[in-house]
Design an enzyme around this catalytic site. Sequence first.
Site, short mmCIF file in Angstrom:
data_model
loop_
_atom_site.label_atom_id
_atom_site.label_comp_id
_atom_site.label_asym_id
_atom_site.label_seq_id
_atom_site.Cartn_x
_atom_site.Cartn_y
_atom_site.Cartn_z
N ASN A 45 0.01 4.72 -2.61
CA ASN A 45 1.03 4.67 -3.65
C ASN A 45 1.28 3.20 -4.00
OD1 ASN A 45 2.15 7.55 -4.02
ND2 ASN A 45 2.04 7.32 -1.79
N GLU A 46 0.55 2.73 -5.00
CA GLU A 46 0.59 1.33 -5.38
C GLU A 46 1.85 1.01 -6.17
OE1 GLU A 46 -1.35 -0.63 -4.07
OE2 GLU A 46 -3.45 -0.05 -4.10
N PRO A 47 2.15 -0.30 -6.37
CA PRO A 47 3.31 -0.68 -7.17
C PRO A 47 3.35 0.06 -8.50
CG PRO A 47 2.39 -2.61 -6.14
CD PRO A 47 1.46 -1.47 -5.81
N SER A 58 4.48 3.23 -8.53
CA SER A 58 4.55 4.65 -8.17
C SER A 58 5.99 5.14 -8.24
CB SER A 58 3.98 4.88 -6.77
OG SER A 58 2.60 4.58 -6.71
N THR A 114 -5.14 -4.66 -3.04
CA THR A 114 -5.64 -3.64 -2.12
C THR A 114 -7.16 -3.70 -2.03
OG1 THR A 114 -3.75 -2.21 -2.59
CG2 THR A 114 -5.70 -1.16 -1.65
#
Length: 645
Positions: free
Chosen positions: A174-176, A178, A193
């Site tokens: 869940n990347e920035p 999300s 990432t």
Amino acid sequence: MRTTVNLGNDISFKKAGQFEDTRFEKIHNVIFKNAADASIIVAQEIADLIRTKQEKGKKCVLGLATGSSPIKVYQELVRMHKEEGLSFDNVITFNLDEYYPMPKESNQSYHYFMHQHLFNHVDIRPENINIPDGTVALEDLNQFCVDYEMNIKNAGGLDFQLLGIGRTGHVGFNEPGSHINSGTRIITLDHITKVDASGDFNGIGNVPKKAITMGVSTILRSKRIVLMAWGQNKASIIKRTIQGDISSEVPATFLQNHNNTTFVLDEGAASELTRLETPWLVGECIWTPELKSKAIVWLCQHTNQSILKLTDRDYNNNGMSDLLAAGSSAYDLNINMFNVLQHTITGWPGGKPNTDDSFRPERATPAQKRVILFSPHPDDDVISMGGTFAKLIKQGHDVHVVYQTSGNIAVTDDEALKFAEVCNDFVEGDKSGINFQAVIDSINSKTIGQSDTEEVRKLKGLIRRRESYAATRYIGLKDENTHFLDMPFYETGVIQKKPLGPEDIAIVKDIIEKIKPHQIFAAGDLADPHGTHEVCLNAIFAALKDLKSKPFMNDCWLWLYRGAWHEWDIHEIDMAVPLSPDEVLSKRQAILYHQSQKDRVMFQGNDSREFWVRAEDRNKNTARLYDQLGLAEYEAIEAFKRFDY
């Protein structure tokens, strides 16, 4: 201090903002000295949950994570299964994520990871293992994600969710950006990432651009959440997550809304939390000499003043009034601290002969010392202490450099192919015992994640070895004083290393006993992205423990340097070795002899600069900090901390 580190065994949930006596923290966290001890406690909680569910005749539903953080937890669970009869017969697992696209049999797949570290070694039923499938056709992905969510729901929900955390603040993938209501879905990976994963894929260009991940809302529905983080490179994001505002830009902050979450940290990951970094801003402190030094240096930087300019008002206005209340004046505190730092500075890292050494970091005698410089990889010596290395040789000490690993994993395939083709063109077969055409064929046919053959590893190791000789010859070291241990734990041909074994410790022990050093320099930088520095340091510690009763050990001091990722804080430095402009340039040239590590660094972590640039900037910054504190101005400084073993 009143805000002490919790080094106990209890990680049961406690309400944030009360248990730790500080208003800054919004998530319960427990801090351990090291990841190994913490992992055992986490594994014990999981085992207790499994057994409790078994006693009630119920299924135990676990959400599991991958990456380096949970490996020791899985090792302990496997041990408990084999030695204590812990059964996984009632366990259902759901993994957080998987790269997309990604075949299950690939070394980089999380399917492979989970079976390698856990599932192949316990009695879990194969039908109870759920891992996102990186081979699902793109048009079927949406339905697959919906089904994954329903499978979790039908199993009764997650009883326990194990998490790591990325430097972007991601949990799962869940990347920035999300959303808190996000469910299982496909997501595009953040650049940071991909940089962090690039070492596993032999370059960032090979890292998948997407992944399937459980959503934030899926994770938050778990009955119990434990997030683990190890190492100083996670310290910044841990502070933002625990102390910052809830934001989709740091998805882990959504865990502040969960009523049963605990962060399990080692001291490195917790080091930037306010109660550890500046405890005097939280409450009353027990002013140890180390804490006093740390606080005064911080006060100088906070007020932008040199040490000798600090006033009583500066101390009073910044949470340090109790230092003055103990009977000291600002003048006394300042002059004492100034003298402490002044006495760390020396141009004689092996001690200055025929002088009073009462206020010097090293002994004057013996005038000529036997010195071992341990280097985890074949370039850490010159990157971290190239200037000091050269000074020790020029000042007449018997210096031995010991490269603990071959470093072959850090040589790119392109670099190895270049050397193999040159050798093959020059002569067919030679005394090296390497079939260069076979090496060329192996590299050209190599797939992503495939292990290097023994011959490829041998060539890559020779590349690193010859670069090391070039650098040490430039510095002035005799070839016979250069040693290569090729420690077995490293020689796997892949990123994942073997555990430190008795044979590794024995090799380190033998070289120490052979040289009988007065000084040992070793890498104390544990922020190495793939953990080689920590394993190498642990081997040295274990060897020194075994050798402690030997007479020569009574006169052996251990100095720790830091590598290409972090430097010692000013208050931690016991020896500061100044470098002139010419010595800085000489150190740069020694680093540049390691050509295979130039331009395309495989394991650069979160720093895109080349190693020589990092080292130079770090050394110059240390000198700048000393200057700002009111001490002499130097071009650069290499820093060391003495370790009492």
